[in-house]
Design a protein around this motif. Structure first.
Motif, PDB file in Angstrom:
ATOM      1  N   SER A  95     -21.922  10.357  -6.078  1.00  0.00           N
ATOM      2  CA  SER A  95     -20.983  11.323  -5.485  1.00  0.00           C
ATOM      3  C   SER A  95     -19.817  10.601  -4.818  1.00  0.00           C
TER       4      SER A  95
ATOM      5  N   ALA B 286     -15.997  10.911  -5.908  1.00  0.00           N
ATOM      6  CA  ALA B 286     -15.024  11.409  -4.932  1.00  0.00           C
ATOM      7  C   ALA B 286     -13.872  10.431  -4.751  1.00  0.00           C
TER       8      ALA B 286
ATOM      9  N   ASP C 255     -11.683  11.246  -7.712  1.00  0.00           N
ATOM     10  CA  ASP C 255     -11.063  12.570  -7.592  1.00  0.00           C
ATOM     11  C   ASP C 255     -11.828  13.359  -6.535  1.00  0.00           C
ATOM     12  N   PRO C 256     -11.270  13.508  -5.339  1.00  0.00           N
ATOM     13  CA  PRO C 256     -11.990  14.218  -4.266  1.00  0.00           C
ATOM     14  C   PRO C 256     -12.326  15.661  -4.609  1.00  0.00           C
ATOM     15  N   LYS C 257     -11.669  16.219  -5.610  1.00  0.00           N
ATOM     16  CA  LYS C 257     -11.917  17.612  -5.976  1.00  0.00           C
ATOM     17  C   LYS C 257     -12.550  17.739  -7.349  1.00  0.00           C
ATOM     18  N   HIS C 258     -13.170  16.688  -7.810  1.00  0.00           N
ATOM     19  CA  HIS C 258     -13.770  16.712  -9.148  1.00  0.00           C
ATOM     20  C   HIS C 258     -14.860  17.793  -9.200  1.00  0.00           C
ATOM     21  N   PRO C 259     -14.875  18.610 -10.241  1.00  0.00           N
ATOM     22  CA  PRO C 259     -15.848  19.718 -10.296  1.00  0.00           C
ATOM     23  C   PRO C 259     -17.306  19.267 -10.319  1.00  0.00           C
TER      24      PRO C 259
ATOM     25  N   LEU D  38     -18.654  17.144  -8.516  1.00  0.00           N
ATOM     26  CA  LEU D  38     -19.127  16.923  -7.148  1.00  0.00           C
ATOM     27  C   LEU D  38     -19.910  18.116  -6.625  1.00  0.00           C
ATOM     28  N   ASP D  39     -19.581  19.311  -7.121  1.00  0.00           N
ATOM     29  CA  ASP D  39     -20.294  20.512  -6.686  1.00  0.00           C
ATOM     30  C   ASP D  39     -21.730  20.529  -7.173  1.00  0.00           C
TER      31      ASP D  39
END
Length: 925
Positions: free
Chosen positions: A230, A234, A237-241, A243-244
């Motif tokens: 993770s 991150a 790309d801190p907003k990489h999908p 990561l959810d």
């Protein structure tokens, strides 16, 4: 004599006297000098402690220098340049073939080698990483409680540093490929290293690891690795999908790890934990295949080269480690498997597992067995250790990580039927496609008959079919017990031959298209099968170029696997800088690579000489092992010379209630090697080499000089010999010399010790240890004379191959201080007032405890005999008055102050000296 320089000067002066009086012992004389200072009050224990502290710092610094020298250069920029220099240009297919398979598997094992305190470990690592001095403040740090959980945490930290270093290497390889082959580089899937650990999963020789602990460790590793993934994603790309998904999956694994960290002996508690783990949950992640594919696809689609490299690097880490910090190795003993298979197939106990009939029986059972479902309840009630391990593996594969295979190591494996038994259980629980069963060749019998074992095993159709499903044949070769039972040089040569027999057996049985995974388990020191002179030697010593060429010429791909063991091994990865340097050196000296067209080494051509050399050393080592003299000397102090250094007991658990007189087979290999270090002579490395050359010195020297393997053997012997001292071995025997104690106050120089010395002299009249050490020293000296004659015919050692005379002298000073402290303890023990026998423990029993360094037991008995804490009359609230006792009873504070506390303080210094000596050797045991 208040400084290290003073003591080294005095020891040097005393050494010169040996030319006049050959039997003169400078180490023991220095110890007598120091003992007289202590007993006269001219030196206090505190001043002695200051001396020890000075040498401790120097020993830690020496260890840091040695580590830095082995992995240098250490600076990250220098290692990036070194790595790029290995990459080259040319054909992409060849480049991909090199990097898409592991150059080496690296296993982080444990066992009792956690010698340094956490502060000392950090100080050595920092000094090795930056060439900074060792901070003396590290000496004040407390020793860790080395539990299994502590060992596991240390292993995970080492793997974390190794994984980060691997990411750096993978990114460098990808960058290079992108520059060289811009249209093809995205097809590259670098996998230079795989990491694994058996910490928490190794059941050989121990009963203290519950199955729930293994499952809990694996879940904790999963949570830790997912958190790493993770963070890496991150950073891209801190907003990489993704990561959810990865974040919640890490949280879920951590929650389940917490469930299995508690007491699950209650069926209700286990049911709750198991049902949570086995239930469906959107956060439950069992495979990374989808994520790896998604990252690879995204890398192909992005126009940002840096982002593509970062995505490919993360995918490479996932491909290598799966849902854990690395792969895991379970280990059981062959006897445990034998008991399990008998229970299943031979309840009456009529089957001889070494017979061909047993193989026929098990072969039929494998072909007929149907996979069984299992759950955690089946695991909880299973009484067989071996079956329990297979059930645990089944649950881990079903509910933790479905992709990463698991190794099943089998210790003391001497019969092919044992491997077939393991295959039976793997198939019984439906995991034979994910488990690599690996026999360990380490005992005398296994090494002697290992070739026939492999021929028979690989001829079995059931095994060949299984190996083809797995894509590899896996074996383990061990150096700890092998080096103890036959000596390190014969063990290495026997293992080398065994590896060659594996190549031949695979070729003969049409398995040359599979990989050969050879796990060479050893440690960091010369006593545990690792070569101390260079990283190149460390990697080629257990898997020689001769053995590698046997596989290369048969077209068999090698998967070499090496061990970094415990606190010693983890030092190589203790900082990010050291981890990167270590892995870079492994890239430069890849243990699976060789030139199959290299000129033939005469060591393997002149078998008339080399085989006789091997056999003579082996026989000489065997004579020591079976000798009552050697056994008595090594066990003279029990394990009292050693610090506790691991969660695995140093004496075999079946022998804990044995009498005070131990046999060598009761002591595990690492403590055995460590005791040899502490007594001053690595017998299992040096002994027998001189004897083996006797009568043929010139021809043997020519062979060793002209052979690359022979030169490597001699480098190991010289490294050990440079630290060895027969005089030190003899000095330990003088502690038990009745005549010495009777003579010490003879001239009236120490009249205040006359009663104590007389008592010691009388007590030791019947003690055999003086004669034992003298006989051992004589045997070692005769063999050493022959060794020196051989070495004199060989070219001198190159710079840096062996430690200097200053290191040997520092060890000699430490030994002299320790011998003075032993005399200090013996004088005080014999001076304690006589007390009445209590609980079958007499004063003589306490004396023997001190003489065998069972100091904690002795002090416990003395404190019980001379208590200083009593119930006070004022503690009671009684109505009836009393006139007794009169005054205040102070107990036995004076006895505590004069005798008991000083013995305890002296033993604490002794154990600090143990650590310093091990640091000067470079490792523990």
């Amino acid at each position: 004599m208040k400084s290290l320089a003073d003591l080294e000067q005095r020891l040097g002066d005393l050494h010169r006297r040996t030319s006049e009086t050959p039997l003169f012992n400078p180490v023991f004389q220095l110890s007598l000098d120091l003992s007289r200072l202590l007993e006269s009050g001219a030196m206090s224990l505190d001043q002695c402690a200051a001396l020890v502290a000075e040498i401790e710092c120097e020993a830690l610094a020496a260890r840091a220098r040695r580590l830095r020298g082995l992995v240098a250069p250490v600076a990250p920029a220098a290692n990036t340049r070194a790595l790029k220099a290995t990459l080259g240009t040319g054909d992409f297919a060849a480049f991909a073939a090199r990097w898409d398979h592991p150059l080496v598997h690296t296993v982080f094992t444990a066992h009792p080698t956690f010698l340094l305190t956490p502060a000392q470990t950090a100080a050595v690592a920092q000094a090795a990483s930056s060439d900074a001095p060792v901070d003396p403040a590290c000496l004040a740090g407390a020793r860790a409680d080395v539990t299994l959980a502590y060992e596991h945490a240390e292993a995970m930290q080492a793997i974390a540093h190794a994984a980060s270093a691997r990411d750096t290497i993978v990114a460098t390889v990808l960058d290079h490929a992108r520059e060289q082959w811009p249209d093809q580089w995205l097809d590259l899937n670098p996998l230079p290293f795989r990491f694994a650990s058996w910490v928490g999963y190794d059941m050989d020789g121990r009963t203290d690891i519950g199955w729930s602990a293994s499952v809990g460790f694996r879940l904790a590793e999963k949570a830790q690795r997912l958190a790493f993934y993770s963070r890496q994603l991150a950073a891209i790309d801190p907003k990489h999908p993704l990561l959810d998904e990865l974040g919640p999956a890490a949280d879920y694994a951590a929650e389940r790890a917490q469930d299995f960290a508690g007491d699950l002996s209650d069926p209700a508690a286990l049911s709750v934990a198991a049902n949570r783990l086995t239930a469906g949950d959107p956060r439950k992640l069992l495979s990374l295949k989808r994520y790896i594919a998604a990252l690879d696809d995204e890398a192909r689609a992005t126009p940002d080269a840096a982002r593509a490299v970062a995505l490919k690097t993360l995918a490479a880490a996932m491909r290598a480690d799966g849902l854990g910090m690395g792969w895991i190795h379970f280990r059981v003993n062959a006897k445990q498997l034998h008991n399990a298979i008998r229970r299943k197939l031979d309840p009456n106990g009529t089957l001889d597992l070494s017979s061909k009939g047993a193989i026929v029986h098990i072969r039929r059972a494998i072909s007929e067995v149907k996979p069984h479902r299992s759950n955690f309840a089946a695991l909880a009630i299973e009484s067989s250790t071996a079956i329990r391990q297979f059930l645990a593996m089944a649950q881990i594969l079903a509910h933790v990580d479905a992709d990463a295979p698991i190794r099943m190591l089998i210790a003391e494996c001497e019969e092919p039927a044992t491997i077939l038994a393991a295959l039976y259980f793997a198939r019984l629980f439906g995991i034979d496609d994910k488990v690599d069963v690996s026999p360990l060749f380490e005992t005398e019998t296994a090494l002697e008959h290992g070739g026939r074992f492999l021929d028979a095993l690989l001829a079995e159709e059931e095994y060949r079919a299984y190996a083809r499903r797995r894509g590899r044949v896996a074996i383990q070769t061990g150096f700890s017990d092998a080096g103890r039972f036959v000596g390190q040089l014969p063990a290495s040569l026997a293992i080398e031959r065994l590896q060659g027999r594996l190549a031949q057996a695979m070729a003969d049985n049409d398995l040359a298209d599979l990989a050969a995974l050879i796990f060479d388990t050893h440690g960091e020191s010369m006593g545990r099968g690792a070569h101390p002179c260079s990283i190149a030697d460390r990697l080629s010593w257990p898997l020689s170029h001769w053995a590698r060429r046997r596989f290369a010429r048969s077209g068999i791909r090698l998967e070499p696997e090496v061990s970094f063991q415990g606190g010693d091994g983890y030092l190589w990865f203790a900082t990010p800088e050291l981890a990167l340097a270590t892995l870079t050196r492994m890239v430069e000296n890849a243990p699976g690579v060789t030139d199959e067209n290299a000129p033939k080494d005469p060591f393997y051509q002149r078998t008339d000489l080399s085989l006789d050399f091997y056999r003579a050393i082996r026989d000489h080592q065997h004579e020591h092992l079976e000798s009552r003299t050697y056994s008595r000397a090594v066990t003279a102090f029990g394990l009292g010379l050693l610090n506790p250094t691991g969660s695995r007991v140093s004496r075999r658990q079946s022998d804990i209630s044995a009498d005070r007189e131990m046999s060598l087979r009761q002591i595990r290999a690492i403590p055995h090697n460590a005791i040899l270090q502490q007594l001053g002579y690595p017998v299992n490395v040096i002994a027998g080499v001189g004897h083996a050359a006797e009568g043929n010195y010139e021809e043997m020297a020519t062979l060793l000089k002209d052979s690359a393997r022979g030169q490597q053997l001699i480098r190991l012997v010289r490294a050990a010999n440079a630290l060895a001292s027969v005089k030190t071995v003899a000095a330990y025997g003088e502690l038990f010399n009745s005549a010495y104690w009777a003579s010490r106050p003879y001239r009236g120089t120490e009249e205040h010790l006359s009663h104590a010395c007389e008592a010691l002299a009388e007590y030791l009249v019947k003690d055999d240890r003086n004669g034992v050490f003298r006989r051992l020293a004589s045997r070692l000296r005769v063999d050493a004379l022959k060794l020196h004659r051989l070495l004199s015919l060989l070219p001198p050692a190159a710079d840096g191959e062996v430690t200097g005379e200053d290191t040997r002298r520092t060890i000699g000073v430490l030994q002299a201080i320790r011998l003075a402290l032993f005399q200090y303890m013996m004088i005080r023990a014999v001076s304690v007032p006589v007390f009445s026998r209590a609980n079958d423990v007499s004063r003589d029993d306490v004396l023997e405890m001190v003489f065998t360094l069972r100091i904690d037991e002795a002090l416990a008995q003395l404190r019980r005999a001379y208590p200083t804490s009593f119930p006070q009359i004022t503690d009671f609230r009684l109505n009836e008055p009393t006139d007794y006792p009169e005054g205040e009873d102070h107990g036995y504070e004076a006895i505590r102050t004069r005798f008991i506390d000083p013995i305890e303080a002296a033993q604490a210094l002794n154990l600090r000296i143990t650590t310093a000596i091990a640091n000067l050797f470079g490792a523990h045991g």
